[in-house]
Design a protein around this motif. Structure first.
Motif, short mmCIF file in Angstrom:
data_model
loop_
_atom_site.label_atom_id
_atom_site.label_comp_id
_atom_site.label_asym_id
_atom_site.label_seq_id
_atom_site.Cartn_x
_atom_site.Cartn_y
_atom_site.Cartn_z
N ARG A 140 0.84 -1.21 0.00
CA ARG A 140 0.00 0.00 0.00
C ARG A 140 0.87 1.25 0.00
O ARG A 140 0.61 2.20 -0.74
N VAL A 177 0.79 4.31 -2.79
CA VAL A 177 0.53 5.71 -2.44
C VAL A 177 1.73 6.58 -2.79
O VAL A 177 1.58 7.70 -3.27
N PRO A 204 -2.64 9.88 -3.14
CA PRO A 204 -3.80 9.31 -2.44
C PRO A 204 -4.74 8.57 -3.40
O PRO A 204 -5.11 9.11 -4.44
N VAL A 205 -5.05 7.34 -3.06
CA VAL A 205 -5.99 6.54 -3.84
C VAL A 205 -6.91 5.80 -2.88
O VAL A 205 -6.56 5.56 -1.72
N ASP A 206 -8.10 5.43 -3.37
CA ASP A 206 -9.04 4.76 -2.46
C ASP A 206 -8.67 3.30 -2.26
O ASP A 206 -7.87 2.72 -3.01
N ASP A 207 -9.25 2.71 -1.25
CA ASP A 207 -8.93 1.34 -0.85
C ASP A 207 -9.22 0.33 -1.96
O ASP A 207 -8.51 -0.68 -2.09
N GLU A 208 -10.24 0.57 -2.75
CA GLU A 208 -10.59 -0.36 -3.83
C GLU A 208 -9.47 -0.41 -4.88
O GLU A 208 -9.08 -1.49 -5.33
N VAL A 209 -8.93 0.74 -5.24
CA VAL A 209 -7.83 0.79 -6.20
C VAL A 209 -6.60 0.09 -5.63
O VAL A 209 -5.94 -0.68 -6.32
N VAL A 210 -6.30 0.36 -4.37
CA VAL A 210 -5.16 -0.27 -3.72
C VAL A 210 -5.32 -1.79 -3.76
O VAL A 210 -4.39 -2.52 -4.14
#
Length: 76
Positions: A5, A9, A14-20
């Motif tokens: 993660r 990042v 910053p990216v959302d949890d779904e993308v991660v």
């Protein structure tokens, strides 16, 4: 070694949890993610210096990171 993660990042911001989760699920390395990001934003420059076209995993990452056509047309 699979990407973390923190590496995602660090590369994308910053990216959302779904993308991660999706990116981590590819099994890609941090280097592959950085290469995909570079191709997505500098493809002409990379081709100009003779870089080979991206491999299968990097190509998949590029597809995942590329904005949808609908999103791109709304921001123009």
């Amino acid at each position: 070694m699979a990407i973390t993660r923190g590496e995602i990042v660090s590369t994308l911001g910053p990216v959302d949890d779904e993308v991660v989760a999706e990116l981590m699920g590819t099994g890609a390395s941090a280097e592959e993610l950085r290469e995909a990001w570079a191709w997505l934003h500098n493809d002409e420059a990379l081709m100009g210096v003779g870089r080979p076209l991206p491999g299968t995993r990097v190509g998949r990452l590029i597809q995942m990171l590329e904005p949808d056509e609908d999103e791109a047309s709304r921001t123009v």
